[in-house]
Structure formats: structure tokens, C-alpha cells
Design a protein around this motif. Structure first.
Motif, PDB file in Angstrom:
ATOM      1  N   TYR A  16       3.450  16.976   4.879  1.00 32.72           N
ATOM      2  CA  TYR A  16       3.507  15.744   4.097  1.00 32.72           C
ATOM      3  C   TYR A  16       4.956  15.329   3.838  1.00 32.72           C
ATOM      4  CZ  TYR A  16       1.637  12.218   0.956  1.00 32.72           C
ATOM      5  OH  TYR A  16       1.286  11.030   0.385  1.00 32.72           O
ATOM      6  N   LYS A  43      -9.049   7.633   4.795  1.00 31.21           N
ATOM      7  CA  LYS A  43     -10.248   8.471   4.653  1.00 31.21           C
ATOM      8  C   LYS A  43     -11.480   7.622   4.376  1.00 31.21           C
ATOM      9  CE  LYS A  43      -8.097  12.692   2.971  1.00 31.21           C
ATOM     10  NZ  LYS A  43      -7.423  12.998   1.717  1.00 31.21           N
ATOM     11  N   ARG A  99       9.214 -13.691  10.876  1.00 25.27           N
ATOM     12  CA  ARG A  99       8.378 -12.853  11.721  1.00 25.27           C
ATOM     13  C   ARG A  99       7.849 -13.616  12.936  1.00 25.27           C
ATOM     14  NH1 ARG A  99       5.630  -8.057   9.975  1.00 25.27           N
ATOM     15  NH2 ARG A  99       6.560  -7.356   8.041  1.00 25.27           N
ATOM     16  N   SER A 146       2.053   1.511  10.399  1.00 25.42           N
ATOM     17  CA  SER A 146       2.935   2.681  10.397  1.00 25.42           C
ATOM     18  C   SER A 146       2.257   3.901   9.773  1.00 25.42           C
ATOM     19  CB  SER A 146       4.238   2.368   9.654  1.00 25.42           C
ATOM     20  OG  SER A 146       3.970   2.232   8.281  1.00 25.42           O
ATOM     21  N   THR A 147       1.035   3.754   9.262  1.00 26.85           N
ATOM     22  CA  THR A 147       0.342   4.904   8.674  1.00 26.85           C
ATOM     23  C   THR A 147      -0.907   5.218   9.489  1.00 26.85           C
ATOM     24  OG1 THR A 147      -0.956   3.461   7.259  1.00 26.85           O
ATOM     25  CG2 THR A 147       1.080   4.312   6.337  1.00 26.85           C
ATOM     26  N   GLY A 148      -1.668   6.179   9.001  1.00 21.49           N
ATOM     27  CA  GLY A 148      -2.891   6.557   9.699  1.00 21.49           C
ATOM     28  C   GLY A 148      -3.963   5.475   9.668  1.00 21.49           C
ATOM     29  N   ARG A 160       0.759  -5.489   6.770  1.00 20.88           N
ATOM     30  CA  ARG A 160       0.491  -5.173   8.182  1.00 20.88           C
ATOM     31  C   ARG A 160       1.405  -4.066   8.662  1.00 20.88           C
ATOM     32  NH1 ARG A 160       0.419 -10.615   9.052  1.00 20.88           N
ATOM     33  NH2 ARG A 160       2.404 -10.567  10.137  1.00 20.88           N
ATOM     34  N   ASP A 161       2.696  -4.149   8.294  1.00 22.10           N
ATOM     35  CA  ASP A 161       3.634  -3.104   8.705  1.00 22.10           C
ATOM     36  C   ASP A 161       3.149  -1.745   8.248  1.00 22.10           C
ATOM     37  OD1 ASP A 161       5.226  -4.964   9.852  1.00 22.10           O
ATOM     38  OD2 ASP A 161       6.725  -5.024   8.243  1.00 22.10           O
ATOM     39  N   ILE A 162       2.661  -1.689   6.989  1.00 23.56           N
ATOM     40  CA  ILE A 162       2.206  -0.406   6.460  1.00 23.56           C
ATOM     41  C   ILE A 162       0.955   0.054   7.195  1.00 23.56           C
ATOM     42  CG2 ILE A 162       1.230   0.724   4.429  1.00 23.56           C
ATOM     43  CD1 ILE A 162       3.127  -1.148   2.780  1.00 23.56           C
ATOM     44  N   ARG A 183       9.786  -1.802  -7.214  1.00 22.16           N
ATOM     45  CA  ARG A 183       9.236  -2.512  -6.058  1.00 22.16           C
ATOM     46  C   ARG A 183       8.785  -3.912  -6.464  1.00 22.16           C
ATOM     47  NH1 ARG A 183       5.844   1.596  -4.116  1.00 22.16           N
ATOM     48  NH2 ARG A 183       4.128   0.702  -5.275  1.00 22.16           N
ATOM     49  N   TYR A 189       5.948  13.639   6.968  1.00 18.30           N
ATOM     50  CA  TYR A 189       5.293  12.343   7.075  1.00 18.30           C
ATOM     51  C   TYR A 189       5.993  11.296   6.217  1.00 18.30           C
ATOM     52  CZ  TYR A 189       1.865   8.708   6.268  1.00 18.30           C
ATOM     53  OH  TYR A 189       1.257   7.492   6.151  1.00 18.30           O
ATOM     54  N   LEU A 190       6.265  11.674   4.946  1.00 14.09           N
ATOM     55  CA  LEU A 190       6.919  10.708   4.060  1.00 14.09           C
ATOM     56  C   LEU A 190       8.324  10.400   4.546  1.00 14.09           C
ATOM     57  CD1 LEU A 190       5.829  11.778   0.468  1.00 14.09           C
ATOM     58  CD2 LEU A 190       4.936   9.932   1.872  1.00 14.09           C
ATOM     59  N   GLU A 206       9.109   7.151  -1.223  1.00  8.96           N
ATOM     60  CA  GLU A 206       8.185   8.121  -1.789  1.00  8.96           C
ATOM     61  C   GLU A 206       8.584   9.557  -1.423  1.00  8.96           C
ATOM     62  OE1 GLU A 206       4.035   7.091  -2.261  1.00  8.96           O
ATOM     63  OE2 GLU A 206       4.414   5.238  -1.169  1.00  8.96           O
ATOM     64  N   ASN A 214       8.012   7.885   7.263  1.00  4.16           N
ATOM     65  CA  ASN A 214       7.314   6.632   6.987  1.00  4.16           C
ATOM     66  C   ASN A 214       7.666   5.979   5.662  1.00  4.16           C
ATOM     67  OD1 ASN A 214       5.348   6.097   9.227  1.00  4.16           O
ATOM     68  ND2 ASN A 214       4.876   8.213   8.767  1.00  4.16           N
ATOM     69  N   ARG A 215       7.976   6.782   4.652  1.00  4.67           N
ATOM     70  CA  ARG A 215       8.191   6.232   3.318  1.00  4.67           C
ATOM     71  C   ARG A 215       9.367   6.926   2.674  1.00  4.67           C
ATOM     72  NH1 ARG A 215       3.452   3.062   1.589  1.00  4.67           N
ATOM     73  NH2 ARG A 215       1.951   3.449   3.224  1.00  4.67           N
ATOM     74  N   LYS A 223       0.124  11.142  -4.925  1.00  2.62           N
ATOM     75  CA  LYS A 223       0.085  12.241  -3.969  1.00  2.62           C
ATOM     76  C   LYS A 223       1.460  12.871  -3.735  1.00  2.62           C
ATOM     77  CE  LYS A 223      -2.031  13.814   0.066  1.00  2.62           C
ATOM     78  NZ  LYS A 223      -2.172  13.606   1.505  1.00  2.62           N
ATOM     79  N   PRO A 224       2.526  12.089  -3.614  1.00  4.18           N
ATOM     80  CA  PRO A 224       3.842  12.728  -3.448  1.00  4.18           C
ATOM     81  C   PRO A 224       4.192  13.641  -4.623  1.00  4.18           C
ATOM     82  CG  PRO A 224       3.973  10.411  -2.875  1.00  4.18           C
ATOM     83  CD  PRO A 224       2.605  10.632  -3.448  1.00  4.18           C
ATOM     84  N   ALA A 250      -2.652   4.646   1.020  1.00  4.48           N
ATOM     85  CA  ALA A 250      -2.836   4.586   2.467  1.00  4.48           C
ATOM     86  C   ALA A 250      -3.731   5.750   2.904  1.00  4.48           C
ATOM     87  CB  ALA A 250      -1.486   4.656   3.174  1.00  4.48           C
ATOM     88  N   ASP A 251      -3.464   6.897   2.323  1.00  8.79           N
ATOM     89  CA  ASP A 251      -4.261   8.082   2.594  1.00  8.79           C
ATOM     90  C   ASP A 251      -5.715   7.869   2.195  1.00  8.79           C
ATOM     91  OD1 ASP A 251      -3.296  10.699   3.492  1.00  8.79           O
ATOM     92  OD2 ASP A 251      -4.522  11.382   1.781  1.00  8.79           O
ATOM     93  N   ILE A 302       0.878  -1.174   0.000  1.00  6.44           N
ATOM     94  CA  ILE A 302       0.000   0.000   0.000  1.00  6.44           C
ATOM     95  C   ILE A 302       0.911   1.219   0.000  1.00  6.44           C
ATOM     96  CG2 ILE A 302      -1.830   1.241   1.208  1.00  6.44           C
ATOM     97  CD1 ILE A 302      -2.610  -1.324   2.604  1.00  6.44           C
ATOM     98  N   ASP A 303       0.864   2.021  -1.036  1.00 12.35           N
ATOM     99  CA  ASP A 303       1.750   3.186  -1.048  1.00 12.35           C
ATOM    100  C   ASP A 303       1.099   4.360  -0.327  1.00 12.35           C
ATOM    101  OD1 ASP A 303       0.034   4.449  -2.769  1.00 12.35           O
ATOM    102  OD2 ASP A 303       1.541   4.908  -4.285  1.00 12.35           O
ATOM    103  N   ALA A 304       1.814   5.485  -0.244  1.00  8.41           N
ATOM    104  CA  ALA A 304       1.348   6.609   0.567  1.00  8.41           C
ATOM    105  C   ALA A 304       0.012   7.148   0.063  1.00  8.41           C
ATOM    106  CB  ALA A 304       2.400   7.719   0.580  1.00  8.41           C
ATOM    107  N   THR A 305      -0.131   7.275  -1.253  1.00  4.56           N
ATOM    108  CA  THR A 305      -1.378   7.786  -1.813  1.00  4.56           C
ATOM    109  C   THR A 305      -2.544   6.887  -1.426  1.00  4.56           C
ATOM    110  OG1 THR A 305      -0.056   8.497  -3.701  1.00  4.56           O
ATOM    111  CG2 THR A 305      -2.434   8.575  -3.973  1.00  4.56           C
TER     112      THR A 305
END
Lengths: 582, 582
Positions: free
Chosen positions: B370, A504, B438, A531-533, A526-528, B415, B373-374, B381, B377-378, B130-131, A499-500, A494-497
Motif C-alpha cells: 500500500y 471492491k 483538456r 489511475s486506480t484499480g 476521470r484521471d483518478i 484540497r 501504491y500510494l 495520501e 498514485n497519491r 485507509k492510509p 477508490a478502494d 475520489i481519495d485512496a480509501t
């Protein structure tokens, strides 16, 4: 040390029986290498002897540095064609200048390959997909066949790097066909095919070369106006530093890059194909680049031209039972002997014989079977192959590869931009959760619960699509809907875009009084999530290992075991924190 | 019909209360639109009145054709800057020619958007991650702020599309600051921020415009050498066909494409943001393109310049309670009244006031949060955002977007070229199969069985990596190994190259007397397995729904239920065959 000189790996355990096999294989390959080298030099637009020069030091250097034990390096058809096409677009006058440029090109190809190896860029070759390689090779084979037509027909045609021009030029000259040339060529082709079919052990190439020379010599065929190879200079090449200037380097850069990559690709794919058969596992991508690069650099000091692994000679060598790179040394000895003593004979070799050798060896590269396979199974990849084929054929070789790679990457991106999104449901009396459409007869669909699966990584290219699809499914369920379970088993990132978007979306879904659960998220996902909102919006209580557990929790929110919770909530931050406590 | 004119959707159910809200919102937006339009025209390098011209027909056309009911269309800061930067690189002499070129640009932007809409290319906007958007917007905001510095400081600086040159030029002129200009500007900024914080309902922009005009008029501030907007021509724009010639079109093409996409992106993202809040779902990507395109085309006939949705005015409109696109009509009426009766007043408006309006509205686009944040976390990105930001800031706006998109696509490809590949094992007393690293404490690892999971689609870019990793894991297991289970849950696609690799690999593995099983393949992957050579090599008996079932079968090859078999072997060919029988 063994990383730099891989032959040290086998030299200590080298056996007498190996020696015999290497000797035989080396001589067999050498017998083919001499005429092939001359023929390929001809494709490249060079005097034939340069094909022999390119069969000396480059072959030895590869034997020292290469990681594949069984590939036969030297001049090859495809690269020769690339040289001809690449230099054809530059206005070079005179054979001397042409040779100089080719030598500079070989040096550049070598330096590029060497640097790519040092920078560990061997993985780049992974981006040439099979449809691109096959489309490209098929087109190149056709170009080569037509480039040899003039030798087969005994006509003189102005060369062109546009295939339709070549075809038109040949068509206009059809009246001038020299039927002696043509007959020699056809006999050559027939013999080669015949030997291949009925007498595999006889080196057909050697036979027709000898027959050709003998026929010309005894029947004085040159009086019929046929084209001969002519005087081949005797003796070994001398050491000459290539003369570099920035203008040339700039002009040659695109073709050098293409040659470096294509050459590397050929070597690695032939090498891997042979490894597949032997079960050996010695090839190292980056060391191969260094080995090929060094071969080309050293070759350029001795008037060679770009070399790589030859498909046909590697196959011959393998069939003859080669064991190690030592066999290459015997091939080189044969070439040396030829250069020292046999060159006077080649004066009588008809060009049509060399043309027939080239045609027979490249025509099998036209991969009609793969075209058909893709057409019936993968229309999208068929399209990529066709584009690569047509652009290579009608516009240019480098453009063909480039656009082919671009197309296959775009296809990949396009595919992930609208991935498979399905509602899944429980198959009665099991814990299977499957596509409600595929298993329409078996699946139990609930009105109060929507379970969906999204089959791709979630990233900027498909996050809008994901949202749209999910909202559409929610709408379709109507007012009875109480909860949504996202089966995340095949969401591998799941990338940042995204995840955002997901954060929401979960918020909005919850605001509509609907529950939201995620089941089956794999470790990296799971890590993502943690580690995100996403986790703040979702709450970890809504994460599950199995879809069934999420369904059970939806039905009765108390039911979750300690183990299930532990596995569902595991993530790298938690693991790190735990380690720090211990 | 409703697809072409979306307003037909709401016009029939339009209520009196809606009318009151639309009237109020329309007037509020109009009050801001007039000074903003003039200010933004100034950014674009145009006489301020063109900002008003661009606020007429384009706004009306969007109200007729647009699918979002609440966005406010018209001149915006970012697009104005793109116009200025784009035309700045062309050598255009004289204001008349500059205006002509801008009008042609607006027409081209419109045509491009219209065509993209007709060709249903609205999905393209998904590729702006988004980035990239944030990096780009942040840099553009900084460029805009610096481009307005000269108005704030009352100095004359030669414009440049290189930010460092602008900064240097300003620095050299620091001695010439007009402190009256500067004070007006600072007061304007302070008031705007103050109103925003403590008196949200007062239209700050209108207040400072009126205050500015009044102050200049009564205190005759022009005697202090401050810069004023000056004469604004009165009256409505007339219909003039843009004069096109091929040379101009060629020159403007890149900037027109960038503007068309950026403008569309702004409109769609603002529209979607508002939909998120209202729960409406009316926006249709392709119709939006057609609506915006038509707006710009019509606008160009009346000396407008490229328009799109404004972030600030859309927010104002939403806060004021707008219901439908009718509110836009009221804004337009206000602009018309201004053009007919109020233009004489603007003669006294200080440029510094317009500059303060621009600065306050764009500075919030700098997205430091942002970035942070990146960064935490990323990292990958963050790098994409930084590259986009720096290239936009120092090289160019179009280059920034282009390289940003390219970087994010490459990141995606990279990736997937080396995805997560792990050995998984059974967690005691459960049917969970999880990463052995894990869950090192819980997982039972068997020596005779290797279970692996590959977290990506299998395609040409990673098929070599897959093979290498699998062989590495097999080697590590040693001679006790008897079978391999591939958990394919997160393999959501297999392309032709990878299918070929997998087929050969299964063959080779079986030749080593090892068993090979695939568990958990999802529908589309099953289809591929059954339509390629994979199934012939694998045999369908080795396909399972769950990893646990594959393990049970490995331990005791008889144990598989009818249902499990049915689900595991389901594929589209079989389904089609079955349908044909029925």
C-alpha cells in the motif's frame, strides 16, 4: 520593485487633484485619529499617549509597503481589547513593565505577520468564516462596551477578563456613580449619534473632544471629582530597542499569534470591502502581511502597540475622497503637531468623553441582523456563530476564534460525511435526469435500472456512507434490477480509501449479475478512475459523458458514438502518452 | 428485542448442519485461542493466564450482543501492545498493581465503547482513512516484532516504549543470545510459515505448541537456560470488582480512549470485510460498540484485559465454515477445559514458541504494497500514511493515530480550499461542455462568453479563491466579453460566507454590464440559491438546467421551454408553497 513598494505604482501618474483630495482626507482622518488613538490606548490599559505613538511610524510604514490604497492604519478597538485581555491574565506589576510587555508584544505580532507573509500564508485568513468573524466581533464589542462602563459612570472597578465579573463589579458600585461623569458621557454619546444622523459632514468626535476640554476648563468640572485624561507627555517618542527575554516571549506567544491573525484579517477585510466599492484590485494578501508586520515591528521601536486597519477611520477616509496612501502622511503630520504643541490641552479631557467615542464606534459591530439571518436560513452556521460568540464573551477571545474555526471546519467535514445521495430519473421527453423525489410528478422511474447521484467528493469520511446508501437503494429496487448508473457529475474527487471501496463495490455488484456504469465524471475524477484499480474493475466501456448515453447503452449496448467515447475516456495518462507519441 | 440481542435473529431458524459447522469452527478457533491468548497477554506485559481469562466472558457477551455473526473476539496483538505502551509510561511497581491497572483500563474501555454506542457515535470510525489505518498498523506491527525479539533471542532486555531504545538495547545484548531459545523460535517460525503454505488445514499454532512442550519435557531443555512460560494458575477466574480511584482514571483516560476507538475500528473493519465475502448485512455500528463495550466491562470483573475482534482467528473461523456466534461458545468451552485441566502442561512451553506465533501473525500487517501504491498514485495520501507510520513508530501509538486523522482532515480541507476551476467550452457538434485545456483540439472557445466550472462545494475556505479565479478569467477574456455562465453541477453546497460572496460578485459583474447565468445547479444548491440573497441578485430567469440552454438563452433570450424553466426553478420553498396551496 513595485511588489515591495506598491506606492511606486501610483506615484508616477499622481495628479494635482489627487493631492487636494488626499490632503483633505488625511486631515479629516487625523482629526479623528488623535482622540481615537488615545481612547484605544486606554482600552489596551496603556497611558493615552501611546495611542499617538502608534499613529506615527506604523502609519508611515504601511503607506510605503501596503497594497491597499485607501485603508487607514493605526490603533483599533478590537486589537486594543485583545492586548488588554491577553496581558490581563499575566501578572504584570507597574505601568512601566506593562508598557515594556506591550512593546514586546507589538514586535512579536509584527515578526509573526512578516514571516507569514514571506512564507505566503496569506490564504490562512480564508479559514475564518463569516459566522465566526461576526460572532467573535459581536462578543468583542460587548466586552469593549462593558470595559468602558467605569469611565462612563465615573466609578473605579477592578478590571477582569471575565465579562460576568465585570458586570457584577459594576453592579456593586452602582451607588458610587459620579453623575457629572455620567452626564458628560451621555451628552457625548447623544451628540455623536446626532451628528452621525443629521450632520454627517461635521467631525463629531472632534467637536465633543473640544467641547469636553472647554467645559472642564471653564467650569472647572474637575472639582466635581470627574476623571480626566491628565498629563500627556509632550514631544515625539524616541527610538528604544524592545528588551526581549525568552520567558516573556513564551508567555506572549498565544496572544501574539491571535493578534497577528485578527489584525491581518481586519486589514484584509476592510481593504477588500473598499475595493469592492471602487473596483480597484490592488490588494495582495501576502504583501499585506509583510506591510502590516513591518508597521508593527517599526512601531515597537517607538513605544507603539499593535496596529491594523481601522474600520471607522477607513470609512471616514473613503467618504472624504482619499485617492492614495499619501493621505496617511497628512494624518501623521497632524498627530506630530498634536504631540509637539497640543498635549497640554488634553489634561482637561474627561475620560467619559473618550468612553463615549469608543462605545458609539463599537456598538455597531454587534451584528444582530446576521444572527437573525443565520437563525432563519442556516441553523448549523447559526450554531457556529453562537458558539463563537458565547465562548468569546465568557471564556476568552483567542479561545473564541480557535473554537469557532474548529467548529466551522468540523461542520464542513460533518456535512461531507453524510452528503446528499439520491435516485434520479428521466423527466419525460427531455434528457434531464433529476431527483425522483423532487420531481415525483414528472420523473419516469424504471425498475430494471437504478440511477443515483452522490453530491460530494468521495473520501474516507463518507465512503462507508456511500456504500451503505447504494446497497440500500439496490435492495429497495428488488429482483427486477439489472443495472446501476452512477451519475458522478458532483463527485469532484475520489481519495485512496474511497477508490478502494468503489473498486471492491463494483466487483461485488458485478458478481450479483448487475451492470454498473459511471456517467458524467469530470476531468480530475476521470484521471483518478484511470489511475486506480477502479478502471480495471469497471472497464472503460462503462464510462459515459451523459447519463442519457449510459441509459441508451444499457438498453442497447452498441449505441455509442466515436466522439462520446473519446470524451468519456479522456484522462491525463492517455493525454501524456499521446503527447509522447507526437 | 432483536436489536439488543441480535442472536434472536438466527436462533429460530438454526439448523442441525449449522450446528456441526459451528462446533468444528469453534474448536478450531479455540485451539488457536489458547496459545494466542497467552502470547498476547505476554505482549501486554501480563501473566499469560490473563489472556485466557480475557477469552471467557468477553467472548460469551459478544456472542449475545454482537451484530456480526462471524468475527472471533478476544485478546489481540495490537490492543495488547497499546496496553503495554500505555501503561509503560506510568510508573507502576509490582505485577499485582499492574494487573489492577489493566483491569481498570478494560473497564474504562468498555464504558467508553458502551457510551459511544448509546450516543450513536459509531460513525466516528469513518474518519480513520485507509492510509492512516495502514500506516498505523504497519508501525505497530514493527513495534510488536521488536518487542518479541528478546523472547526469540533468549536475552533479557529492559522494555521501552521507544523503538530505537529497544533496538539499541537488543544490539548491546547480542553477545548474550541463547542459541537454544533462538533455534526453537526459528523452527517455530519456519513450521508456521511451512504449514501456512503447504498444509493449510493443519493448525500450525497447536502443532508447534505441542512440539515445544514435548521437546522441553523429554529433552529437558530447561537445563540449557531457555525461558519457559512457567507455572500457570489452574482454575477459572473469580468475580472481583475493579478498584477505581480518580487518579488512575485520569492517568488511563487517553490510552482508554485510544483503545476503545482502535478496538472498535478493528472489530468493525474485520466484520465488514467478512460481510463483503458472505453478502450478509447484519452489522450495526452502534450496536457493535455496545456489544464490545459490554464485553470489556464484563471481562474486567473477571481479571480480563481489553478485547476486540482478532484478524487471524476470525479468518480461521471463517475458513472453518462458522455459521453463527454459537461457534464462539465452543471456543470458550475449550478455554474453560484448558484452565481446568491443561495448565500444568504450559509450564514447559518455551517463550520463544509464543514469540514465533506473535511474529508470524503480525509481520503480515506491514503493508509495503500500500505504501508503494500510494507513492506512485497519491503522493499526498502517501505523506499522510508516512507521517502516521513514523509518528506511531518513533513517538507513540495514540499520537500516531491522532496526528494521522488530523493530517487527513487537513488534507481534505486543503484540497477543497483550492479546488479545480476551469473554463469549459462546447465540443463541436455536441452538447458537451468540457475543459478547454483538456480538449484543446475539439473545444470551440468564444470571446464573448466565459463558461466556467468550479469543482467543489463553495464554502468559507474557498470562496475568496473562487472570486479571485473568476475575476482572473474575466480579465483574461478582455473587452469582447458579454456574459458569464457558471456551470454549478459539481458545486454541491454553498455556505453562508460563500453565498454572501456570490451575491456581491453577481452584483459587481452585472454593474460591469456583463451577464451572469448559473447552469446545472443540483437540488440542494438550488434550495440555497432560492433561500439566500443570491436569487434576488441573480433573478431566476438566469438559472438553467443545462449549460447548452444557458448558451442558447445568451444568444437569443427568448428561447426557453416551459419544462426547462420548471426544472431550473424548482426549489424546496416553492415545493412547500405548492403543497400548502394543494
Amino acid at each position: 520593485m513595485k511588489n515591495i513598494f506598491p506606492f511606486l505604482d501610483w506615484i508616477s501618474s499622481y495628479k494635482k487633484t489627487d493631492f487636494v483630495k488626499d490632503l483633505l482626507a488625511g486631515i479629516t482622518v487625523g482629526i479623528v485619529l488623535v482622540p481615537q488613538g488615545m481612547a484605544y490606548a486606554m482600552i489596551a490599559g496603556l497611558p493615552p499617549v501611546h495611542g499617538l505613538y502608534a499613529s506615527l511610524f506604523p502609519v508611515l510604514v504601511y503607506a510605503l509597503l501596503g497594497t491597499s490604497r485607501k485603508i487607514a492604519v493605526g490603533p483599533v478597538a478590537m486589537d486594543s481589547l485583545l492586548v488588554a485581555v491577553g496581558l490581563g491574565t499575566l501578572a504584570i506589576t507597574g505601568v512601566e513593565n506593562y508598557i515594556k510587555m506591550v512593546v514586546v508584544l507589538a514586535l512579536m505580532v509584527g515578526v509573526i505577520q512578516f514571516l507569514l507573509g514571506v512564507l505566503r500564508m496569506g490564504f490562512l485568513v480564508n479559514f475564518l468564516s463569516k459566522p465566526v468573524i461576526s460572532g467573535f466581533t459581536s462578543a468583542a464589542a460587548i466586552i469593549i462596551v462593558f470595559s468602558q462602563m467605569k469611565h462612563l459612570l465615573g466609578i473605579s472597578v477592578v478590571g477582569s477578563n471575565r465579562i460576568y465579573k465585570t458586570v457584577i463589579n459594576i453592579f456593586y458600585k452602582l451607588g458610587e456613580i459620579n453623575y457629572v461623569d455620567f452626564s458628560i458621557g451621555l451628552v457625548g454619546i447623544a451628540l455623536l449619534l446626532g451628528f452621525k444622523k443629521w450632520a454627517k459632514n461635521i467631525p463629531g468626535i472632534l467637536v465633543i473632544v473640544v467641547l469636553g476640554i472647554v467645559a472642564v476648563y471653564f467650569f472647572q468640572l474637575e472639582t466635581y471629582g470627574i476623571k480626566l485624561v491628565g498629563n500627556v507627555p509632550s514631544g515625539l517618542p524616541s527610538f528604544i530597542m524592545p528588551t526581549l527575554n525568552i520567558e516573556d516571549v513564551k508567555q506572549l506567544a498565544p496572544i501574539a499569534i491571535a493578534l497577528a491573525l485578527v489584525g491581518y484579517l481586519e486589514a484584509i477585510s476592510i481593504g477588500k470591502a473598499i475595493e469592492d466599492k471602487t473596483g480597484e484590485d490592488t490588494i495582495k494578501a501576502n504583501q499585506e502581511l509583510i506591510a502590516l508586520g513591518s508597521s508593527n515591528i517599526v512601531g515597537s521601536f517607538f513605544q507603539g502597540y499593535p496596529v491594523t486597519a481601522s474600520f471607522s477611520r477607513s470609512a471616514i477616509s473613503f467618504d472624504a475622497g482619499t485617492k492614495t496612501n499619501l493621505s496617511a502622511v497628512f494624518s501623521v503630520i497632524l498627530v506630530v503637531l498634536t504631540l509637539l504643541f497640543l498635549t497640554p490641552l488634553f489634561k482637561f479631557l474627561p475620560n467619559a468623553i473618550l468612553a463615549s467615542i469608543i462605545m458609539v464606534s463599537v456598538v455597531k459591530l454587534i451584528d444582530i441582523k446576521y444572527f437573525k439571518y443565520l437563525w432563519s436560513n442556516r441553523k448549523d452556521e447559526f450554531f457556529v456563530m453562537l458558539v463563537t460568540f458565547l465562548i468569546t464573551l465568557f471564556i476568552g477571545i483567542t479561545q473564541g476564534i480557535l473554537i469557532g474555526v474548529l467548529c466551522s471546519l468540523l461542520l464542513m467535514v460533518y456535512r461531507t460525511s453524510k452528503p446528499h445521495f439520491v435516485e434520479i430519473g428521466n423527466i419525460g421527453n427531455s434528457d434531464y435526469y433529476k431527483n425522483v423525489i423532487r420531481f415525483a410528478d414528472e420523473v419516469v422511474v424504471r425498475n430494471d435500472l437504478l440511477i443515483v447521484r452522490f453530491d460530494s467528493q468521495l473520501y474516507f469520511g463518507n465512503s462507508a456512507y456511500f456504500k451503505k446508501q447504494l446497497l440500500k437503494h439496490i435492495k429497495a429496487k428488488g429482483p427486477a434490477l439489472k443495472g446501476i448508473i452512477l451519475n458522478a457529475e458532483s463527485i469532484n474527487y475520489i481519495d485512496a480509501t474511497a477508490a478502494d471501496m468503489l473498486t471492491k463495490l463494483i466487483h461485488d455488484i458485478r458478481e450479483r449479475e448487475l451492470q454498473f456504469y459511471i456517467a458524467g465524471a469530470i476531468g480530475p475524477t476521470r484521471d483518478i478512475i484511470f489511475s486506480t484499480g477502479i478502471i480495471k474493475e469497471l472497464q472503460r466501456e462503462f464510462l459515459f459523458v451523459k447519463t442519457k448515453e449510459a441509459v441508451d447503452f444499457f438498453d442497447d449496448p452498441n449505441e455509442i458514438s466515436l466522439l462520446a467515447a473519446k470524451v468519456a475516456y479522456e484522462n491525463s495518462r492517455m493525454a501524456k502518452a499521446k503527447r509522447n507519441i507526437n
